[in-house]
Design a protein around this motif. Sequence first.
Motif, PDB file in Angstrom:
ATOM      1  N   SER A  81       0.832  -1.199   0.000  1.00 10.57           N
ATOM      2  CA  SER A  81       0.000   0.000   0.000  1.00 10.57           C
ATOM      3  C   SER A  81       0.869   1.252   0.000  1.00 10.57           C
ATOM      4  CB  SER A  81      -0.938   0.014   1.212  1.00 10.57           C
ATOM      5  OG  SER A  81      -0.214   0.174   2.404  1.00 10.57           O
ATOM      6  N   LEU A  83       0.526   5.220   1.479  1.00 11.07           N
ATOM      7  CA  LEU A  83      -0.238   6.114   2.340  1.00 11.07           C
ATOM      8  C   LEU A  83       0.011   7.552   1.911  1.00 11.07           C
ATOM      9  CD1 LEU A  83       0.627   4.488   5.776  1.00 11.07           C
ATOM     10  CD2 LEU A  83      -1.343   4.019   4.307  1.00 11.07           C
ATOM     11  N   LEU A  91      -3.242  11.369   7.978  1.00 12.76           N
ATOM     12  CA  LEU A  91      -3.483  10.414   6.906  1.00 12.76           C
ATOM     13  C   LEU A  91      -4.706  10.852   6.110  1.00 12.76           C
ATOM     14  CD1 LEU A  91      -2.821   7.714   5.515  1.00 12.76           C
ATOM     15  CD2 LEU A  91      -4.348   6.609   7.172  1.00 12.76           C
ATOM     16  N   GLU A  94      -5.373   5.812   1.854  1.00 11.69           N
ATOM     17  CA  GLU A  94      -4.507   4.648   1.672  1.00 11.69           C
ATOM     18  C   GLU A  94      -4.853   3.999   0.344  1.00 11.69           C
ATOM     19  OE1 GLU A  94      -3.134   0.500   3.839  1.00 11.69           O
ATOM     20  OE2 GLU A  94      -4.712   1.705   4.746  1.00 11.69           O
ATOM     21  N   ARG A  96      -4.286   0.634  -1.820  1.00 13.09           N
ATOM     22  CA  ARG A  96      -3.872  -0.755  -1.659  1.00 13.09           C
ATOM     23  C   ARG A  96      -3.657  -1.420  -3.018  1.00 13.09           C
ATOM     24  NH1 ARG A  96      -4.567  -3.012   3.428  1.00 13.09           N
ATOM     25  NH2 ARG A  96      -5.551  -1.604   4.901  1.00 13.09           N
TER      26      ARG A  96
END
Length: 111
Positions: A81, A83, A91, A94, A96
């Motif tokens: 992943s 970020l 954050l 994300e 993936r």
Amino acid sequence: MRPPPVNGRRDAMQLFEMEGKLALSCCQHNSTIELWLMQDHANEVWVCAHRVTLPVELAETGVSAYIVSQEGDVLVNRMKSVLHFDRKGNLLREFRAERGIEFSRHVQTKP
């Protein structure tokens, strides 16, 4: 030319062009990412435009992190992943993947 005054790992530094200036992104101790811009080439003056501190749990895993925008956006590469953090270390998203993700050393910015 004299480099900016950073003490980061050599493998965690990226030199690139950002908005017409020479830029350097470096990750120090896996927890602090800095963006340095060459303000005055003739006098070798570098300015730290951003300093972003990542969450402690990421710093302990030995991830690769890079500042990728003038606004201080940070991308952190983990096994499967990526970020996306803002300049305050929050954050945002994300991304993936089923397989590992590799960063390119080429960064292109808008003219």
